[in-house]
Scaffold this motif. Structure first.
Motif, PDB file in Angstrom:
ATOM      1  N   MET A  93       0.860  -1.178   0.000  1.00  0.00           N
ATOM      2  CA  MET A  93       0.000   0.000   0.000  1.00  0.00           C
ATOM      3  C   MET A  93       0.896   1.229   0.000  1.00  0.00           C
ATOM      4  O   MET A  93       1.936   1.252   0.644  1.00  0.00           O
ATOM      5  CB  MET A  93      -0.930   0.044   1.207  1.00  0.00           C
ATOM      6  CG  MET A  93      -1.830   1.284   1.200  1.00  0.00           C
ATOM      7  SD  MET A  93      -2.996   1.346   2.563  1.00  0.00           S
ATOM      8  CE  MET A  93      -4.379   0.560   1.803  1.00  0.00           C
ATOM      9  N   ASP A  94       0.451   2.235  -0.742  1.00  0.00           N
ATOM     10  CA  ASP A  94       1.161   3.505  -0.804  1.00  0.00           C
ATOM     11  C   ASP A  94       0.192   4.580  -0.320  1.00  0.00           C
ATOM     12  O   ASP A  94      -0.753   4.912  -1.010  1.00  0.00           O
ATOM     13  CB  ASP A  94       1.615   3.790  -2.233  1.00  0.00           C
ATOM     14  CG  ASP A  94       2.403   5.081  -2.359  1.00  0.00           C
ATOM     15  OD1 ASP A  94       2.939   5.555  -1.347  1.00  0.00           O
ATOM     16  OD2 ASP A  94       2.485   5.615  -3.481  1.00  0.00           O
ATOM     17  N   VAL A  95       0.429   5.062   0.898  1.00  0.00           N
ATOM     18  CA  VAL A  95      -0.393   6.135   1.465  1.00  0.00           C
ATOM     19  C   VAL A  95       0.311   7.439   1.138  1.00  0.00           C
ATOM     20  O   VAL A  95       1.504   7.578   1.406  1.00  0.00           O
ATOM     21  CB  VAL A  95      -0.531   5.975   2.998  1.00  0.00           C
ATOM     22  CG1 VAL A  95      -1.438   7.035   3.567  1.00  0.00           C
ATOM     23  CG2 VAL A  95      -1.040   4.599   3.348  1.00  0.00           C
ATOM     24  N   HIS A 101       5.119  10.118   0.703  1.00  0.00           N
ATOM     25  CA  HIS A 101       4.460   8.826   0.583  1.00  0.00           C
ATOM     26  C   HIS A 101       4.939   7.920   1.698  1.00  0.00           C
ATOM     27  O   HIS A 101       6.092   7.978   2.109  1.00  0.00           O
ATOM     28  CB  HIS A 101       4.784   8.173  -0.763  1.00  0.00           C
ATOM     29  CG  HIS A 101       4.279   8.933  -1.936  1.00  0.00           C
ATOM     30  ND1 HIS A 101       3.096   8.642  -2.545  1.00  0.00           N
ATOM     31  CD2 HIS A 101       4.801   9.994  -2.605  1.00  0.00           C
ATOM     32  CE1 HIS A 101       2.902   9.482  -3.546  1.00  0.00           C
ATOM     33  NE2 HIS A 101       3.929  10.313  -3.599  1.00  0.00           N
ATOM     34  N   LEU A 102       4.044   7.092   2.161  1.00  0.00           N
ATOM     35  CA  LEU A 102       4.375   6.075   3.148  1.00  0.00           C
ATOM     36  C   LEU A 102       4.101   4.736   2.481  1.00  0.00           C
ATOM     37  O   LEU A 102       2.966   4.445   2.113  1.00  0.00           O
ATOM     38  CB  LEU A 102       3.513   6.250   4.397  1.00  0.00           C
ATOM     39  CG  LEU A 102       3.858   5.402   5.601  1.00  0.00           C
ATOM     40  CD1 LEU A 102       5.253   5.757   6.102  1.00  0.00           C
ATOM     41  CD2 LEU A 102       2.859   5.626   6.712  1.00  0.00           C
ATOM     42  N   TRP A 121       7.971  -0.554   6.382  1.00  0.00           N
ATOM     43  CA  TRP A 121       7.115   0.590   6.720  1.00  0.00           C
ATOM     44  C   TRP A 121       8.010   1.809   6.629  1.00  0.00           C
ATOM     45  O   TRP A 121       8.761   2.096   7.537  1.00  0.00           O
ATOM     46  CB  TRP A 121       6.588   0.415   8.135  1.00  0.00           C
ATOM     47  CG  TRP A 121       5.610   1.439   8.606  1.00  0.00           C
ATOM     48  CD1 TRP A 121       5.878   2.734   8.930  1.00  0.00           C
ATOM     49  CD2 TRP A 121       4.221   1.268   8.840  1.00  0.00           C
ATOM     50  NE1 TRP A 121       4.753   3.371   9.356  1.00  0.00           N
ATOM     51  CE2 TRP A 121       3.710   2.483   9.313  1.00  0.00           C
ATOM     52  CE3 TRP A 121       3.357   0.192   8.709  1.00  0.00           C
ATOM     53  CZ2 TRP A 121       2.381   2.656   9.642  1.00  0.00           C
ATOM     54  CZ3 TRP A 121       2.029   0.375   9.047  1.00  0.00           C
ATOM     55  CH2 TRP A 121       1.552   1.594   9.503  1.00  0.00           C
ATOM     56  N   LYS A 122       8.006   2.476   5.490  1.00  0.00           N
ATOM     57  CA  LYS A 122       8.958   3.574   5.319  1.00  0.00           C
ATOM     58  C   LYS A 122       8.340   4.760   4.598  1.00  0.00           C
ATOM     59  O   LYS A 122       7.461   4.611   3.761  1.00  0.00           O
ATOM     60  CB  LYS A 122      10.203   3.103   4.569  1.00  0.00           C
ATOM     61  CG  LYS A 122       9.935   2.591   3.175  1.00  0.00           C
ATOM     62  CD  LYS A 122      11.207   2.065   2.534  1.00  0.00           C
ATOM     63  CE  LYS A 122      10.873   1.461   1.177  1.00  0.00           C
ATOM     64  NZ  LYS A 122      12.051   0.950   0.524  1.00  0.00           N
ATOM     65  N   GLN A 123       8.865   5.915   4.950  1.00  0.00           N
ATOM     66  CA  GLN A 123       8.443   7.151   4.305  1.00  0.00           C
ATOM     67  C   GLN A 123       9.395   7.439   3.167  1.00  0.00           C
ATOM     68  O   GLN A 123      10.612   7.366   3.323  1.00  0.00           O
ATOM     69  CB  GLN A 123       8.457   8.317   5.289  1.00  0.00           C
ATOM     70  CG  GLN A 123       7.980   9.601   4.659  1.00  0.00           C
ATOM     71  CD  GLN A 123       8.059  10.781   5.607  1.00  0.00           C
ATOM     72  OE1 GLN A 123       8.586  10.680   6.688  1.00  0.00           O
ATOM     73  NE2 GLN A 123       7.551  11.896   5.175  1.00  0.00           N
ATOM     74  N   VAL A 124       8.845   7.729   2.016  1.00  0.00           N
ATOM     75  CA  VAL A 124       9.663   8.051   0.843  1.00  0.00           C
ATOM     76  C   VAL A 124       9.129   9.318   0.199  1.00  0.00           C
ATOM     77  O   VAL A 124       7.973   9.689   0.382  1.00  0.00           O
ATOM     78  CB  VAL A 124       9.658   6.906  -0.195  1.00  0.00           C
ATOM     79  CG1 VAL A 124      10.316   5.667   0.351  1.00  0.00           C
ATOM     80  CG2 VAL A 124       8.265   6.607  -0.674  1.00  0.00           C
TER      81      VAL A 124
END
Length: 144
Positions: A93-95, A101-102, A121-124
């Motif tokens: 999933m891309d939140v 984006h997470l 679980w990473k922020q990009v």
């Protein structure tokens, strides 16, 4: 005949002290303003980050409920998860909010009741597209 007074040196000293105090006061004011702007940027960044985290946690909660009710792949896709079948079933999933984006990657566990294991679980931040928008200088001389 009058005697000369020594007030000229004291006046110059007082003027120099006033100038230096004014200069330091202005520098302190500019520094405080810069700190305030940086603090506001940081607060905005943190607010957006935790909004992403909240959305992701909500998606995980929905996923847990769907897995508890033995949902099929179509139901998981409707919740916003991308299902990838293989040796292990993985969910992506891309939140997103703006450029932030997470990305979440989960692995479904075969044991009943455990549900899933978080793999990533990473922020990009998505790459900036240089081709869109203004033309950048390519190093060649500009012709008029």
């Amino acid at each position: 005949m009058r005697q000369p007074t020594m007030q000229g040196g004291a006046s110059v000293l007082i003027v120099l002290i006033m100038i230096s105090l004014t200069t330091f006061g202005v520098l302190a004011l500019v520094s405080a303003h810069s700190d305030l702007k940086l603090a506001r940027k940081n607060a905005t960044f943190m607010q957006e980050y935790y909004q992403l985290e909240t959305q992701a946690e909500s998606a995980l909660n929905d996923l847990s409920g769907a897995l508890a009710s033995n949902a099929d792949e179509r139901k998981l896709t409707s919740l916003g998860w991308e299902v990838q079948r293989g040796e292990q079933t993985r969910l992506f999933m891309d939140v997103s909010k703006g450029l932030r984006h997470l990305e979440i990657m989960l692995e479904l566990t075969p044991k009943q009741g455990e549900g899933f294991k978080i793999i990533s679980w990473k922020q990009v931040q998505k790459e900036f597209d240089y081709s869109a928008g203004e033309k950048l200088w390519d190093g060649k001389p500009i012709e008029e």
